[in-house]
Enzyme design. Structure first.
Site, PDB file in Angstrom:
ATOM      1  NE  ARG A 175      40.127  44.261  48.750  1.00  0.00           N
ATOM      2  CZ  ARG A 175      39.611  43.996  47.576  1.00  0.00           C
ATOM      3  NH1 ARG A 175      40.379  43.951  46.521  1.00  0.00           N
ATOM      4  NH2 ARG A 175      38.322  43.800  47.435  1.00  0.00           N
ATOM      5  NE  ARG A 179      37.308  54.704  57.161  1.00  0.00           N
ATOM      6  CZ  ARG A 179      36.337  53.959  56.676  1.00  0.00           C
ATOM      7  NH1 ARG A 179      35.371  53.541  57.462  1.00  0.00           N
ATOM      8  NH2 ARG A 179      36.347  53.646  55.404  1.00  0.00           N
ATOM      9  NE  ARG A 252      39.359  29.105  48.561  1.00  0.00           N
ATOM     10  CZ  ARG A 252      39.318  27.863  48.963  1.00  0.00           C
ATOM     11  NH1 ARG A 252      39.983  26.916  48.328  1.00  0.00           N
ATOM     12  NH2 ARG A 252      38.629  27.535  50.036  1.00  0.00           N
ATOM     13  NE  ARG A 283      31.513  37.902  50.491  1.00  0.00           N
ATOM     14  CZ  ARG A 283      32.391  38.707  49.925  1.00  0.00           C
ATOM     15  NH1 ARG A 283      32.758  39.810  50.530  1.00  0.00           N
ATOM     16  NH2 ARG A 283      32.922  38.431  48.749  1.00  0.00           N
ATOM     17  CD  GLU A 303      30.835  35.312  48.400  1.00  0.00           C
ATOM     18  OE1 GLU A 303      29.984  36.230  48.311  1.00  0.00           O
ATOM     19  OE2 GLU A 303      32.052  35.521  48.338  1.00  0.00           O
ATOM     20  CE1 TYR A 351      38.414  39.678  43.435  1.00  0.00           C
ATOM     21  CE2 TYR A 351      38.891  41.943  44.000  1.00  0.00           C
ATOM     22  CZ  TYR A 351      38.013  40.897  43.909  1.00  0.00           C
ATOM     23  OH  TYR A 351      36.713  41.083  44.281  1.00  0.00           O
ATOM     24  CG  ASP A 353      37.449  46.184  43.477  1.00  0.00           C
ATOM     25  OD1 ASP A 353      36.869  45.094  43.603  1.00  0.00           O
ATOM     26  OD2 ASP A 353      37.990  46.782  44.423  1.00  0.00           O
TER      27      ASP A 353
HETATM   28  P1  FAD Z   1      34.127  38.741  33.857  1.00  0.00           P
HETATM   29  O1  FAD Z   1      33.002  39.532  34.417  1.00  0.00           O
HETATM   30  O2  FAD Z   1      34.488  37.475  34.521  1.00  0.00           O
HETATM   31  O3  FAD Z   1      33.794  38.448  32.319  1.00  0.00           O
HETATM   32  C1  FAD Z   1      34.514  37.519  31.544  1.00  0.00           C
HETATM   33  C2  FAD Z   1      33.499  36.777  30.684  1.00  0.00           C
HETATM   34  O4  FAD Z   1      34.211  35.972  29.735  1.00  0.00           O
HETATM   35  C3  FAD Z   1      32.602  35.829  31.473  1.00  0.00           C
HETATM   36  O5  FAD Z   1      31.249  36.179  31.296  1.00  0.00           O
HETATM   37  C4  FAD Z   1      32.922  34.452  30.888  1.00  0.00           C
HETATM   38  O6  FAD Z   1      31.787  33.622  30.796  1.00  0.00           O
HETATM   39  C5  FAD Z   1      33.449  34.812  29.509  1.00  0.00           C
HETATM   40  N1  FAD Z   1      34.321  33.789  28.926  1.00  0.00           N
HETATM   41  C6  FAD Z   1      35.413  33.237  29.495  1.00  0.00           C
HETATM   42  N2  FAD Z   1      35.935  32.316  28.677  1.00  0.00           N
HETATM   43  C7  FAD Z   1      35.148  32.281  27.567  1.00  0.00           C
HETATM   44  C8  FAD Z   1      35.163  31.501  26.385  1.00  0.00           C
HETATM   45  N3  FAD Z   1      36.080  30.559  26.176  1.00  0.00           N
HETATM   46  N4  FAD Z   1      34.196  31.717  25.465  1.00  0.00           N
HETATM   47  C9  FAD Z   1      33.227  32.650  25.660  1.00  0.00           C
HETATM   48  N5  FAD Z   1      33.170  33.396  26.770  1.00  0.00           N
HETATM   49  C10 FAD Z   1      34.125  33.224  27.717  1.00  0.00           C
HETATM   50  N6  FAD Z   1      34.238  44.617  42.072  1.00  0.00           N
HETATM   51  C11 FAD Z   1      33.862  45.798  42.635  1.00  0.00           C
HETATM   52  O7  FAD Z   1      34.217  46.864  42.116  1.00  0.00           O
HETATM   53  N7  FAD Z   1      33.070  45.822  43.761  1.00  0.00           N
HETATM   54  C12 FAD Z   1      32.632  44.684  44.364  1.00  0.00           C
HETATM   55  O8  FAD Z   1      31.915  44.750  45.372  1.00  0.00           O
HETATM   56  C13 FAD Z   1      33.026  43.439  43.795  1.00  0.00           C
HETATM   57  N8  FAD Z   1      32.622  42.289  44.367  1.00  0.00           N
HETATM   58  C14 FAD Z   1      33.003  41.094  43.823  1.00  0.00           C
HETATM   59  C15 FAD Z   1      32.567  39.932  44.451  1.00  0.00           C
HETATM   60  C16 FAD Z   1      32.918  38.703  43.925  1.00  0.00           C
HETATM   61  C17 FAD Z   1      32.457  37.461  44.613  1.00  0.00           C
HETATM   62  C18 FAD Z   1      33.735  38.640  42.756  1.00  0.00           C
HETATM   63  C19 FAD Z   1      34.153  37.326  42.187  1.00  0.00           C
HETATM   64  C20 FAD Z   1      34.165  39.798  42.118  1.00  0.00           C
HETATM   65  C21 FAD Z   1      33.823  41.049  42.662  1.00  0.00           C
HETATM   66  N9  FAD Z   1      34.223  42.243  42.058  1.00  0.00           N
HETATM   67  C22 FAD Z   1      33.836  43.443  42.622  1.00  0.00           C
HETATM   68  C23 FAD Z   1      35.078  42.250  40.840  1.00  0.00           C
HETATM   69  C24 FAD Z   1      34.268  42.341  39.520  1.00  0.00           C
HETATM   70  O9  FAD Z   1      33.434  41.223  39.403  1.00  0.00           O
HETATM   71  C25 FAD Z   1      35.247  42.398  38.327  1.00  0.00           C
HETATM   72  O10 FAD Z   1      36.106  43.492  38.429  1.00  0.00           O
HETATM   73  C26 FAD Z   1      34.596  42.467  36.939  1.00  0.00           C
HETATM   74  O11 FAD Z   1      33.345  41.863  36.860  1.00  0.00           O
HETATM   75  C27 FAD Z   1      35.528  41.806  35.948  1.00  0.00           C
HETATM   76  O12 FAD Z   1      35.102  41.979  34.612  1.00  0.00           O
HETATM   77  P2  FAD Z   1      35.782  41.128  33.438  1.00  0.00           P
HETATM   78  O13 FAD Z   1      35.127  41.589  32.185  1.00  0.00           O
HETATM   79  O14 FAD Z   1      37.248  41.215  33.513  1.00  0.00           O
HETATM   80  O15 FAD Z   1      35.455  39.608  33.780  1.00  0.00           O
HETATM   81  N1  UDP Z   2      38.768  39.647  55.552  1.00  0.00           N
HETATM   82  C1  UDP Z   2      38.730  39.142  56.842  1.00  0.00           C
HETATM   83  N2  UDP Z   2      37.588  39.284  57.576  1.00  0.00           N
HETATM   84  C2  UDP Z   2      36.494  39.920  57.109  1.00  0.00           C
HETATM   85  C3  UDP Z   2      36.543  40.461  55.806  1.00  0.00           C
HETATM   86  C4  UDP Z   2      37.688  40.282  55.045  1.00  0.00           C
HETATM   87  O1  UDP Z   2      39.697  38.561  57.289  1.00  0.00           O
HETATM   88  O2  UDP Z   2      35.479  40.032  57.843  1.00  0.00           O
HETATM   89  C5  UDP Z   2      40.018  39.454  54.758  1.00  0.00           C
HETATM   90  C6  UDP Z   2      39.973  38.179  53.904  1.00  0.00           C
HETATM   91  O3  UDP Z   2      41.264  37.629  53.864  1.00  0.00           O
HETATM   92  C7  UDP Z   2      39.570  38.696  52.539  1.00  0.00           C
HETATM   93  C8  UDP Z   2      40.288  40.060  52.502  1.00  0.00           C
HETATM   94  O4  UDP Z   2      40.211  40.531  53.851  1.00  0.00           O
HETATM   95  O5  UDP Z   2      40.025  37.847  51.505  1.00  0.00           O
HETATM   96  C9  UDP Z   2      39.654  41.072  51.555  1.00  0.00           C
HETATM   97  O6  UDP Z   2      38.318  41.286  51.956  1.00  0.00           O
HETATM   98  P1  UDP Z   2      37.207  41.895  51.006  1.00  0.00           P
HETATM   99  O7  UDP Z   2      35.947  42.029  51.778  1.00  0.00           O
HETATM  100  O8  UDP Z   2      37.762  43.118  50.363  1.00  0.00           O
HETATM  101  O9  UDP Z   2      37.093  40.716  49.953  1.00  0.00           O
HETATM  102  P2  UDP Z   2      36.185  40.424  48.668  1.00  0.00           P
HETATM  103  O10 UDP Z   2      34.894  41.171  48.835  1.00  0.00           O
HETATM  104  O11 UDP Z   2      36.998  40.855  47.510  1.00  0.00           O
HETATM  105  O12 UDP Z   2      36.011  38.961  48.744  1.00  0.00           O
END
Ligand code: FAD
Ligand code: UDP
Length: 373
Positions: A175, A179, A252, A283, A303, A351, A353
């Protein structure tokens, strides 16, 4: 109509999946109760305001999508700013632009034209790449060659996943854009930005007028909660729902260290990736830059990627064959349960977004109600 129970839907999890579902079903005159075990609504997009800065408590969230319908959907609840994600990478003592583009190639090799850069990549791909890559290392070498792999990918990826690049699936790296233009935009999507006022604005808009309860764990009060509603939407971990009977799925986890600094600009960018293994974190996020903040102080977040266990938050599913096999058994069983709907990144072990989660929740609403949201 006489209701059998107080609510039509009990929604477990106030993340984006649950909140969109509750919003749409409420519009269809269904009564919803949304619960979350955390002490706030919003799931992983939740922001905590500190020093006037919206801190992305669970990691940097940048909204991006190619789908105009989803873009229009979120714009009902918030206005988006014109933030474009352009991370930089600190690798072996030097700063480089990401994603891999003409700026990166110039910084790495001094190449000034696409032809010069492409010639180096092609030569390295021919030497180190393979026709059908079987793991992440082979995939990266076949896409971008040895220099980029060793400078930006190998150490970051091994920190992020806690496994050797040769033991990781190839798709993780697919992903990342490559470019031959001077374009530092991390995403290829047409629409991108940060909601002005933070993500809570969207969640509050979605859940306005809907009953919600925080600090409620579904499993701690299951019987009482089940008695309240005709149907349940479950967005927690699918293996936990079935009491891990087919085994535990692997994830993870992440640890976030938030720091307040008495400067108005710590690193000059919202996201700086630390590639080298010598840094324990992957990061540093400087939150104010997501919203072009003018505050006197700043908040940064380091992080760290960590091994997951049941006591920790599950962030990234580890989608290898073993886990997919386990997940398949849970999914098959979940499909037999007519009154329970499973959705979201933890219940679908995917996973996703944010834009994909919203789309998936809207699709589920339509499947159930027959009405297109
Ligand atoms: P969640 O937001 O995890 O919601 C699930 C909820 O269920 C949680 O609040 C949890 O507490 C609750 N829950 C679980 N079990 C129970 C229980 N037994 N009782 C009561 N409550 C419970 N997406 C992007 O588009 N752009 C980004 O830049 C991006 N960056 C990310 C960076 C990180 C580090 C991470 C981890 C994710 C990122 N994402 C990003 C993905 C994004 O966070 C998710 O797509 C989205 O938030 C998922 O929504 P969800 O409702 O499925 O889950
Ligand atoms: N990645 C990497 N170097 C970087 C950024 C990302 O090798 O500087 C790899 C890494 O394996 C990561 C994957 O690309 O898990 C996806 O990166 P992204 O930034 O999309 O990850 P997220 O924001 O979802 O953690």
């Amino acid at each position: 109509m006489v209701r059998e129970k107080e609510y039509d839907y009990l929604i477990v999890g106030a993340g984006l999946f649950g909140s969109v579902f509750a919003h749409e079903m409420t519009k269809q005159n269904k009564k919803c109760l949304v619960i979350d075990k955390r002490n706030h609504l919003g799931g992983n997009v939740y922001c905590e305001e500190k020093e006037g800065i919206n801190v992305h408590k669970y990691g940097a969230h940048i909204f991006h999508t190619n789908d105009k319908r989803i873009w229009d959907y979120v714009n009902q609840f918030a206005t988006f700013n014109n933030y474009v994600n352009s991370p930089v990478s600190l690798s072996k003592g030097k700063l480089y632009n990401l994603p891999f583009n003409m700026n990166t190639f110039y910084q790495l090799w001094g190449t000034k034209t696409p032809r010069e850069a492409k010639a180096i990549i092609d030569e390295q791909v021919a030497k180190y790449g393979t026709k059908s890559p079987k793991n992440l290392q082979e995939q990266a070498l076949s896409l971008v060659g040895k220099d980029i792999y060793e400078t930006f990918i190998k150490e970051y990826t091994e920190k992020q996943w806690g496994k050797k690049a040769t033991e990781l699936p190839a798709f993780i790296i697919k992903r990342l854009p490559v470019r031959f233009t001077f374009d530092n935009n991390y995403f290829n999507d047409r629409y991108q930005g940060i909601p002005i006022g933070g993500y809570n604005t969207i969640i509050n808009g979605l859940l306005k007028g809907i009953d919600t309860k925080t600090n409620v764990d579904f499993f701690a009060e299951r019987q009482q909660l089940e008695a309240l509603a005709n149907k349940i939407v479950y967005t927690g971990k699918i293996d936990e729902f079935f009491d891990y009977k087919y085994g535990q799925l692997e994830y993870r986890s992440l640890r976030f260290e938030h720091e307040l600094h008495e400067t108005n600009n710590y690193q000059g960018n919202a996201v700086v990736n630390y590639n080298d293994a010598s840094y324990a974190f992957t990061r540093i996020i400087e939150h104010k830059h997501f919203e072009f903040g003018k505050q006197d102080k700043t908040i940064i977040t380091k992080e760290y990627s960590e091994t997951w266990d049941r006591g920790k938050e599950a962030y990234y599913p580890i989608n290898n064959d073993k886990n997919q096999e386990i997940y398949k058994r849970y999914r098959e069983e979940s499909q037999q349960l007519n009154d329970i709907i499973f959705g979201g990144r933890l219940a679908e072990y995917r996973y996703y977004d944010m834009h994909q989660i919203i789309a998936s929740s809207l699709t589920k609403v339509q499947e159930i109600s027959g009405i297109k949201p």
